[in-house]
Motif scaffolding. Structure first.
Motif, PDB file in Angstrom:
ATOM      1  N   ALA A  80      53.420  32.937  27.915  1.00  0.00           N
ATOM      2  CA  ALA A  80      53.172  31.913  28.931  1.00  0.00           C
ATOM      3  C   ALA A  80      54.049  32.180  30.140  1.00  0.00           C
ATOM      4  N   PHE A  81      53.535  31.834  31.307  1.00  0.00           N
ATOM      5  CA  PHE A  81      54.335  31.836  32.532  1.00  0.00           C
ATOM      6  C   PHE A  81      54.409  30.382  32.959  1.00  0.00           C
ATOM      7  N   GLY A  82      55.545  29.734  32.747  1.00  0.00           N
ATOM      8  CA  GLY A  82      55.634  28.300  33.009  1.00  0.00           C
ATOM      9  C   GLY A  82      54.617  27.576  32.139  1.00  0.00           C
ATOM     10  N   ARG A  83      53.707  26.842  32.779  1.00  0.00           N
ATOM     11  CA  ARG A  83      52.726  26.096  31.982  1.00  0.00           C
ATOM     12  C   ARG A  83      51.422  26.860  31.794  1.00  0.00           C
ATOM     13  N   THR A  84      51.372  28.061  32.382  1.00  0.00           N
ATOM     14  CA  THR A  84      50.146  28.862  32.228  1.00  0.00           C
ATOM     15  C   THR A  84      50.234  29.701  30.951  1.00  0.00           C
ATOM     16  N   GLU A  85      49.315  29.466  30.048  1.00  0.00           N
ATOM     17  CA  GLU A  85      49.272  30.285  28.829  1.00  0.00           C
ATOM     18  C   GLU A  85      48.404  31.505  29.103  1.00  0.00           C
ATOM     19  N   ALA A  86      49.067  32.634  29.396  1.00  0.00           N
ATOM     20  CA  ALA A  86      48.323  33.843  29.748  1.00  0.00           C
ATOM     21  C   ALA A  86      47.694  34.482  28.515  1.00  0.00           C
ATOM     22  N   LEU A  87      48.416  34.506  27.411  1.00  0.00           N
ATOM     23  CA  LEU A  87      47.880  35.026  26.150  1.00  0.00           C
ATOM     24  C   LEU A  87      48.052  33.968  25.081  1.00  0.00           C
ATOM     25  N   GLY A 118      37.277  41.611  31.664  1.00  0.00           N
ATOM     26  CA  GLY A 118      37.306  40.151  31.591  1.00  0.00           C
ATOM     27  C   GLY A 118      37.572  39.589  32.965  1.00  0.00           C
ATOM     28  N   PRO A 119      37.342  38.285  33.142  1.00  0.00           N
ATOM     29  CA  PRO A 119      37.497  37.672  34.462  1.00  0.00           C
ATOM     30  C   PRO A 119      38.927  37.743  34.985  1.00  0.00           C
ATOM     31  N   SER A 120      39.075  37.568  36.278  1.00  0.00           N
ATOM     32  CA  SER A 120      40.394  37.526  36.905  1.00  0.00           C
ATOM     33  C   SER A 120      41.191  36.374  36.307  1.00  0.00           C
ATOM     34  N   GLY A 121      42.446  36.631  35.976  1.00  0.00           N
ATOM     35  CA  GLY A 121      43.305  35.586  35.424  1.00  0.00           C
ATOM     36  C   GLY A 121      43.154  35.401  33.921  1.00  0.00           C
ATOM     37  N   SER A 122      42.358  36.244  33.272  1.00  0.00           N
ATOM     38  CA  SER A 122      42.103  36.054  31.838  1.00  0.00           C
ATOM     39  C   SER A 122      43.231  36.581  30.954  1.00  0.00           C
ATOM     40  N   GLY A 123      44.157  37.360  31.548  1.00  0.00           N
ATOM     41  CA  GLY A 123      45.298  37.833  30.755  1.00  0.00           C
ATOM     42  C   GLY A 123      45.315  39.336  30.509  1.00  0.00           C
ATOM     43  N   LYS A 124      44.461  40.083  31.206  1.00  0.00           N
ATOM     44  CA  LYS A 124      44.356  41.534  30.982  1.00  0.00           C
ATOM     45  C   LYS A 124      45.669  42.268  31.294  1.00  0.00           C
ATOM     46  N   SER A 125      46.213  42.009  32.509  1.00  0.00           N
ATOM     47  CA  SER A 125      47.459  42.692  32.888  1.00  0.00           C
ATOM     48  C   SER A 125      48.597  42.280  31.968  1.00  0.00           C
ATOM     49  N   THR A 126      48.631  40.998  31.613  1.00  0.00           N
ATOM     50  CA  THR A 126      49.693  40.501  30.737  1.00  0.00           C
ATOM     51  C   THR A 126      49.630  41.211  29.384  1.00  0.00           C
ATOM     52  N   LEU A 145      50.388  50.876  37.237  1.00  0.00           N
ATOM     53  CA  LEU A 145      50.287  49.432  37.430  1.00  0.00           C
ATOM     54  C   LEU A 145      49.250  49.066  38.492  1.00  0.00           C
ATOM     55  N   GLN A 146      48.919  47.769  38.504  1.00  0.00           N
ATOM     56  CA  GLN A 146      47.835  47.299  39.373  1.00  0.00           C
ATOM     57  C   GLN A 146      48.230  47.326  40.845  1.00  0.00           C
ATOM     58  N   PHE A 147      49.499  46.998  41.129  1.00  0.00           N
ATOM     59  CA  PHE A 147      49.926  46.941  42.522  1.00  0.00           C
ATOM     60  C   PHE A 147      50.964  48.025  42.791  1.00  0.00           C
ATOM     61  N   THR A 193      40.048  47.308  33.629  1.00  0.00           N
ATOM     62  CA  THR A 193      39.132  47.601  34.723  1.00  0.00           C
ATOM     63  C   THR A 193      38.133  46.471  34.965  1.00  0.00           C
ATOM     64  N   HIS A 194      37.710  46.343  36.213  1.00  0.00           N
ATOM     65  CA  HIS A 194      36.615  45.425  36.567  1.00  0.00           C
ATOM     66  C   HIS A 194      35.307  46.188  36.647  1.00  0.00           C
ATOM     67  N   ASP A 195      35.411  47.523  36.603  1.00  0.00           N
ATOM     68  CA  ASP A 195      34.271  48.386  36.896  1.00  0.00           C
ATOM     69  C   ASP A 195      33.471  48.686  35.614  1.00  0.00           C
TER      70      ASP A 195
HETATM   71  N1  LIG Z   1      54.557  36.711  36.691  1.00  0.00           N
HETATM   72  C1  LIG Z   1      53.754  35.664  36.586  1.00  0.00           C
HETATM   73  N2  LIG Z   1      54.174  34.427  36.932  1.00  0.00           N
HETATM   74  C2  LIG Z   1      53.380  33.357  36.795  1.00  0.00           C
HETATM   75  N3  LIG Z   1      52.116  33.393  36.351  1.00  0.00           N
HETATM   76  C3  LIG Z   1      51.643  34.588  35.993  1.00  0.00           C
HETATM   77  C4  LIG Z   1      52.418  35.784  36.092  1.00  0.00           C
HETATM   78  N4  LIG Z   1      51.670  36.816  35.668  1.00  0.00           N
HETATM   79  C5  LIG Z   1      50.481  36.307  35.325  1.00  0.00           C
HETATM   80  N5  LIG Z   1      50.449  34.974  35.505  1.00  0.00           N
HETATM   81  C6  LIG Z   1      49.322  34.069  35.208  1.00  0.00           C
HETATM   82  O1  LIG Z   1      48.863  34.373  33.895  1.00  0.00           O
HETATM   83  C7  LIG Z   1      47.438  34.387  33.848  1.00  0.00           C
HETATM   84  C8  LIG Z   1      46.965  35.771  33.419  1.00  0.00           C
HETATM   85  O2  LIG Z   1      47.322  36.697  34.424  1.00  0.00           O
HETATM   86  P1  LIG Z   1      46.972  38.233  34.365  1.00  0.00           P
HETATM   87  O3  LIG Z   1      47.666  38.871  35.496  1.00  0.00           O
HETATM   88  O4  LIG Z   1      47.255  38.751  32.994  1.00  0.00           O
HETATM   89  O5  LIG Z   1      45.392  38.200  34.594  1.00  0.00           O
HETATM   90  P2  LIG Z   1      44.351  39.398  34.799  1.00  0.00           P
HETATM   91  O6  LIG Z   1      43.295  39.232  33.774  1.00  0.00           O
HETATM   92  O7  LIG Z   1      45.076  40.685  34.820  1.00  0.00           O
HETATM   93  O8  LIG Z   1      43.738  39.060  36.241  1.00  0.00           O
HETATM   94  P3  LIG Z   1      43.251  40.071  37.425  1.00  0.00           P
HETATM   95  O9  LIG Z   1      41.916  40.589  36.964  1.00  0.00           O
HETATM   96  O10 LIG Z   1      43.127  39.161  38.610  1.00  0.00           O
HETATM   97  O11 LIG Z   1      44.277  41.135  37.590  1.00  0.00           O
HETATM   98  C9  LIG Z   1      46.963  33.975  35.239  1.00  0.00           C
HETATM   99  O12 LIG Z   1      46.704  32.597  35.205  1.00  0.00           O
HETATM  100  C10 LIG Z   1      48.147  34.304  36.117  1.00  0.00           C
HETATM  101  O13 LIG Z   1      48.179  33.439  37.238  1.00  0.00           O
END
Ligand SMILES: Nc1ncnc2c1ncn2[C@@H]1O[C@H](COP(=O)(O)OP(=O)(O)OP(=O)(O)O)[C@@H](O)[C@H]1O
Ligand SMILES: [Mg+2]
Length: 226
Positions: free
Chosen positions: A14-21, A38-46, A89-91, A199-201
């Motif tokens: 979790a990041f604060g109140r956001t449950e990423a995984l 998966g959609p943006s924000g779904s937790g892929k990078s995490t 990494l993504q960025f 990937t989104h592709d």
């Molecule tokens: N360092 C962080 N601080 C706060 N919230 C974060 C952080 N990293 C990710 N999140 C939140 O966790 C959730 C999952 O983020 P993540 O980056 O894993 O998504 P993603 O699937 O990779 O999205 P995208 O396709 O846009 O890259 C999102 O709601 C994001 O806002």
């Protein structure tokens, strides 16, 4: 027989109140190429960063080659990442003060390779990724695509056992994206490296051995088997 090399078991992050995984599990076999979509924000990078030992999950376990990453000290994890993993990494993540070739040579120098040999190898990887023209340029002078090719060369230069890549072709046009992905895949197949790729592709996902879809921080129940 296949053997699992990297695995997430019921991982929560979790990041604060956001449950990423939210209890995500994924096992990747040695030599397998897995695409995470998966959609943006779904937790892929995490998920990728947890698997690569960069982020520590709050609950659940991360395993690599029979070792539980969560049990390792920060310095042991860093050493393991340097020796065994290649991370794209993504960025933007190049060192801004170093040239393209110096960025690629950096992981070799950190592993105490000879400077001349590291420089030669860095140039050959830049050539392979069609980025030799930015060998002497600073990251600030490169296009997004050039910087991404340099970042991929840097991830491959050490001959990693596992390559983790987050949107490696996101900053590239279709043609250069395909070339870069081709180089990444060829290298992985030649060396037997395992690849975990976000990937989104759809076409990139289709070139993987398996596609894993993440939604709301969990792997979708029916993975797409190719
Ligand atoms: N360092 C962080 N601080 C706060 N919230 C974060 C952080 N990293 C990710 N999140 C939140 O966790 C959730 C999952 O983020 P993540 O980056 O894993 O998504 P993603 O699937 O990779 O999205 P995208 O396709 O846009 O890259 C999102 O709601 C994001 O806002
Ligand atoms: Mg992401």
């Amino acid at each position: 027989m296949s053997s699992v090399v990297v695995e997430a078991r019921a991982v929560r992050k979790a990041f604060g109140r956001t449950e990423a995984l939210r209890g995500t599990s994924l096992a990747v076999d040695e030599g397998e190429v897995v695409a995470i979509t998966g959609p943006s924000g779904s937790g892929k990078s995490t998920l990728l960063l947890c698997l690569a030992g960069v982020l520590r999950p709050e609950a659940g376990e991360i395993w690599y080659a029979g070792r539980k990453l969560d049990d390792l000290s920060e310095s042991d994890r860093t050493r393991l990442r340097r020796r065994e993993f290649g991370l794209v990494l993504q960025f933007g993540q190049l060192v801004p003060e170093l040239s393209g070739a110096q960025n690629v040579a950096l992981p070799l120098l950190l592993e105490k390779h000879d400077r001349g040999a590291a420089n030669t190898l860095a140039h050959s990887w830049l050539e392979r990724l069609d980025a030799l023209e930015v060998a002497d340029a600073l990251p600030g002078e490169m296009s997004g695509g050039e910087a991404q090719r340099v970042a991929i060369a840097r991830a491959l230069v050490t001959g990693p056992r596992v390559i983790f890549a987050d949107e490696p072709t996101g900053a590239l046009d279709t043609v250069s994206g395909e070339r870069v992905l081709g180089a990444l895949m060829t290298t992985a197949r030649e060396s037997g490296a395992t690849v975990v790729l976000v990937t989104h592709d759809n076409r990139v996902a289709a070139s993987a051995d398996r596609e894993v879809v993440i939604r709301d921080g969990a792997v979708c129940p029916a993975p797409v088997i190719r």
